[in-house]
Design an enzyme around this catalytic site. Structure first.
Site, PDB file in Angstrom:
ATOM      1  N   HIS A 152       0.861  -1.175   0.000  1.00  0.00           N
ATOM      2  CA  HIS A 152       0.000   0.000   0.000  1.00  0.00           C
ATOM      3  C   HIS A 152       0.900   1.229   0.000  1.00  0.00           C
ATOM      4  O   HIS A 152       2.026   1.191   0.485  1.00  0.00           O
ATOM      5  CB  HIS A 152      -0.873  -0.038   1.260  1.00  0.00           C
ATOM      6  CG  HIS A 152      -1.941   1.004   1.330  1.00  0.00           C
ATOM      7  ND1 HIS A 152      -1.694   2.315   1.688  1.00  0.00           N
ATOM      8  CD2 HIS A 152      -3.276   0.925   1.118  1.00  0.00           C
ATOM      9  CE1 HIS A 152      -2.828   2.988   1.696  1.00  0.00           C
ATOM     10  NE2 HIS A 152      -3.807   2.182   1.346  1.00  0.00           N
ATOM     11  N   ASP A 207       2.788  -4.354   8.006  1.00  0.00           N
ATOM     12  CA  ASP A 207       1.509  -3.657   7.835  1.00  0.00           C
ATOM     13  C   ASP A 207       0.414  -4.709   7.970  1.00  0.00           C
ATOM     14  O   ASP A 207       0.198  -5.523   7.076  1.00  0.00           O
ATOM     15  CB  ASP A 207       1.484  -2.992   6.450  1.00  0.00           C
ATOM     16  CG  ASP A 207       0.111  -2.455   6.063  1.00  0.00           C
ATOM     17  OD1 ASP A 207      -0.868  -2.655   6.809  1.00  0.00           O
ATOM     18  OD2 ASP A 207       0.007  -1.856   4.975  1.00  0.00           O
ATOM     19  N   GLN A 225      -4.814  -5.357   6.743  1.00  0.00           N
ATOM     20  CA  GLN A 225      -5.755  -6.265   6.090  1.00  0.00           C
ATOM     21  C   GLN A 225      -5.775  -7.655   6.724  1.00  0.00           C
ATOM     22  O   GLN A 225      -6.527  -8.521   6.283  1.00  0.00           O
ATOM     23  CB  GLN A 225      -5.397  -6.396   4.607  1.00  0.00           C
ATOM     24  CG  GLN A 225      -5.536  -5.109   3.826  1.00  0.00           C
ATOM     25  CD  GLN A 225      -6.966  -4.592   3.773  1.00  0.00           C
ATOM     26  OE1 GLN A 225      -7.920  -5.369   3.833  1.00  0.00           O
ATOM     27  NE2 GLN A 225      -7.128  -3.292   3.662  1.00  0.00           N
ATOM     28  N   LYS A 264     -10.629  -1.201  10.070  1.00  0.00           N
ATOM     29  CA  LYS A 264     -10.570  -2.436   9.285  1.00  0.00           C
ATOM     30  C   LYS A 264     -11.026  -3.633  10.110  1.00  0.00           C
ATOM     31  O   LYS A 264     -11.087  -4.764   9.607  1.00  0.00           O
ATOM     32  CB  LYS A 264      -9.140  -2.717   8.806  1.00  0.00           C
ATOM     33  CG  LYS A 264      -8.439  -1.562   8.133  1.00  0.00           C
ATOM     34  CD  LYS A 264      -8.899  -1.331   6.714  1.00  0.00           C
ATOM     35  CE  LYS A 264      -7.951  -0.354   6.019  1.00  0.00           C
ATOM     36  NZ  LYS A 264      -8.385  -0.037   4.657  1.00  0.00           N
ATOM     37  N   CYS A 268      -4.654   2.384  -3.798  1.00  0.00           N
ATOM     38  CA  CYS A 268      -3.409   2.863  -3.187  1.00  0.00           C
ATOM     39  C   CYS A 268      -2.296   1.832  -3.336  1.00  0.00           C
ATOM     40  O   CYS A 268      -1.478   1.625  -2.431  1.00  0.00           O
ATOM     41  CB  CYS A 268      -3.617   3.212  -1.716  1.00  0.00           C
ATOM     42  SG  CYS A 268      -4.662   4.658  -1.462  1.00  0.00           S
TER      43      CYS A 268
END
Length: 413
Positions: A129, A206, A209, A232, A371
């Protein structure tokens, strides 16, 4: 053996989300398949938010009155809930941020500026991202570091041979996504962490997700930093968290200055800083958001992650099977290990047109570059359509989405 997904009461889960009862465009029921962008919020989280403002709204820490004590206790309980959720060793290893983006920028501007020198290397992947690309590019401009990119094959899988080959004695950090927001690919984080550590590098993950779809254990994965966002994971916007190993956080300088992050301020002797995590939480934090995040995590973990993962895999499998029968439709990213995200393009149809028209049938999907422009360009694309699933989605909604997609394609091709 009973299918464990059948034990998840999806109807009861859906009943807790007021927004899922909406009807759009002349009475069409909402089919919300934009969960990779933002998940919806259940009643218990909305109640926790309202309860804070109705009963104990006050600034935290240092206050001596009852409301301040209650707000402080709730805020710090939220920190411990995040610690337990990630299986971090210490509550001091959890820093509240505005989300994953701010968490990555915090590491770049504290650990990065304190430890990286001209010629040092940060390694990212081609599927990142923008929030895990741009901060490192900014450091490259200001510090003269090199940003290396791990390639991705046409299935959407990281090239692990190339990953190992990219390391040199100047590699200081690997910054990689746990799950691709554009493809759904699940990366082998423990293996990547082991390789990074073998080369003397740290690893930042990260997790935006990943956290809503599978159990995350930062201790088992042996990562140095892990970031995620509340919105999220069925919580509010404007809140997230950064996990960092305590010895790293303790050695890092603060990023922002202000109240709460200090031990002592003097015009004569300067400022001494608080210990982690408060060193990195200048000013009044997002108190209500933290309280609501606490409730969102408790709500989700009460469903049991094995059941959630099984159900979302059923949704993904069913959608994939139905979509593969559509002429001219190509699914972008078909990794063997994948979360509930389907990115696709259709020959002769523009992604934006599909997104706008399918909305008229009550179906919410995402279109664009997500993104992740470098990743899409590696597939020769500028945009895709993306359907992404949450625990409240149903097989009937998948069918409604595919039926609507077929009707839209009949209109635009």
């Amino acid at each position: 053996m009973m299918d464990s997904a059948l034990m998840l009461d999806v109807d009861a889960i859906r009943a807790q989300f007021p927004i899922l009862g909406r009807e759009l465009h002349d009475g069409k029921p909402l089919v919300y398949l934009d969960n990779a962008a933002t998940t919806q919020t259940p009643e218990p989280v909305l109640e926790a938010w309202n309860d804070y403002f109705r009963r104990y709204n006050a600034n935290i820490h240092r206050g001596l009155h009852t409301l301040a004590d209650e707000a402080t206790a709730a805020f710090e309980q939220a920190r411990d809930t995040v610690r337990e959720f990630l299986n971090a060793a210490r509550v001091e290893e959890i820093i509240f941020t505005r989300g994953t983006t701010e968490a990555i920028n915090l590491v770049a501007n504290t650990w990065g500026r304190a430890n990286l020198r001209e010629g040092d290397e940060v390694m990212i992947s081609a599927m990142e991202h923008h929030s895990n690309i741009v901060p490192w590019q900014m450091l490259a401009t200001s510090l003269g570091i090199t940003v290396k990119v791990i390639p991705v094959d046409q299935r959407g899988v990281l090239d692990m041979q190339a990953y190992q080959a990219l390391f040199t004695e100047r590699t200081r950090l690997v910054a990689v996504t746990h799950v691709s927001n554009a493809l759904g690919t699940i990366n082998p984080i423990r293996e990547m962490a082991d390789i990074a550590h073998d080369h003397g590098a740290l690893i930042l993950v990260d997790g935006a997700q990943a956290v809503a779809h599978a159990r995350v254990d930062v201790t088992e994965m042996d990562v140095d930093f892990y970031a995620f966002s509340g919105h999220k994971i069925y919580g509010p916007t404007g809140i997230g968290a950064l996990y960092g190993r305590y010895e790293l956080l303790d050695a890092m300088p603060p990023w922002q200055g202000g109240g709460e992050m200090i031990s002592r301020v003097s015009f004569d002797d300067g400022t001494t800083f608080a210990a982690p995590p408060h060193k990195f939480e200048a000013g009044t934090p997002a108190i209500a958001e933290a309280v609501a995040l606490d409730r969102a995590i408790r709500w989700l973990t009460s469903l049991h992650f094995d059941l959630v993962s099984d159900w979302e895999q059923r949704l993904l499998t069913h959608a994939t099977e139905r979509m593969q029968s559509i002429d001219g439709l190509s699914i972008i990213g078909q990794a063997p290990e994948k979360c509930g995200v389907i990115s696709f393009v259709v020959e002769g149809a523009h992604s934006q047109d599909i997104g706008l028209l399918i909305d008229q049938f009550g179906v919410a999907i995402r279109t664009g570059h997500h993104c992740a422009q470098p990743l899409l360009r590696s597939f020769g694309l500028d945009a895709t359509c993306r359907a992404s699933f949450g625990v409240y989605n149903t097989l009937e909604e998948v069918d409604a989405f595919v039926d609507a997609l077929e009707r839209v394609l009949a209109m635009v091709r």
